[in-house]
Design a protein around this motif. Structure first.
Motif, PDB file in Angstrom:
ATOM      1  N   TYR A   3       3.560   2.436   9.065  1.00 21.95           N
ATOM      2  CA  TYR A   3       2.979   1.984  10.324  1.00 21.95           C
ATOM      3  C   TYR A   3       4.059   2.020  11.388  1.00 21.95           C
ATOM      4  N   SER A  37       0.809  -1.231   0.000  1.00 24.89           N
ATOM      5  CA  SER A  37       0.000   0.000   0.000  1.00 24.89           C
ATOM      6  C   SER A  37       0.839   1.277   0.000  1.00 24.89           C
ATOM      7  N   LYS A  48       1.826   2.643   2.717  1.00 24.19           N
ATOM      8  CA  LYS A  48       1.529   3.327   3.978  1.00 24.19           C
ATOM      9  C   LYS A  48       2.600   2.999   5.013  1.00 24.19           C
TER      10      LYS A  48
END
Length: 199
Positions: A186, A182, A184
């Protein structure tokens, strides 16, 4: 019940654990490994105290988890249901219940001083104490898991749900990791267990 406990706990801890289970009318369930927690406590509508602990071949982690959950029960019974789950009342109760177990007949020398230090101010999870978590891991069966803090920056790793990440930075106490599919980012606790992939 006592005979069953010998399969999961350090031998010399069993009589005291059995007494705590009996005195507090605990219904103990040993369950398959859960990724998010080692154990939990709940009071059923019928008043039964149910404690679940993950099946573990590491008797020292099992013991700490069992006493952690019994401390929730005892703290709620003593101080009321409005206390914070891991607040001061729970910490005091956990310390008091754990002290009789911090003995050389129960914990090996490599763990004893680390357990004693941890219980001066116990955390919500023993996993947040990196030194203790690493010492406990030595008593786990061989596996392909590593802690995030152990692997080099730039390494890729897989977590329990199959997602693949790259470790990119340290942010205060947690590690920033990029999820490759993705894009993204984290944050991972240092003691998150992951499978290291060859780069």
């Amino acid at each position: 019940m006592a005979e069953v406990l010998y399969k999961y706990l350090p031998e010399h801890s069993v009589p005291m654990c059995f007494e705590l289970i009996k005195t507090n009318r605990v219904h103990l369930k040993i369950v398959n490994e859960r990724v998010t927690r080692h154990g939990d406590y709940r009071r059923e509508l019928d008043g039964r105290h149910v404690i679940t602990v993950n099946y573990s071949q590491n008797p020292y982690r099992f013991l700490i988890t069992l006493i952690h959950e019994i401390a929730h029960l005892v703290a709620f019974e003593r101080y009321g249901r409005s206390i914070k789950p891991h607040g001061d009342e729970w910490k005091l109760t956990f310390q008091r219940l754990m002290v009789p177990f911090i003995r050389p007949e129960i914990f090996p020398p490599s763990l004893l001083s680390l357990v004693a230090r941890h219980f001066r101010n116990p955390k919500a999870s023993s996993d947040t104490d990196a030194t203790l978590a690493l010492a406990l891991k030595q008593f786990d069966p061989e596996n392909d898991k590593h802690y995030v803090f152990e692997i080099p920056f730039g390494s890729t790793f897989r977590i329990h749900n199959g997602k693949i990440f790259k470790k990119i930075a340290l942010r205060t106490k947690r590690f920033e990791c990029l999820e490759l599919h993705s894009g993204k980012t984290y944050l991972f606790n240092p003691n998150a267990e992951v499978e290291l992939l060859s780069n």
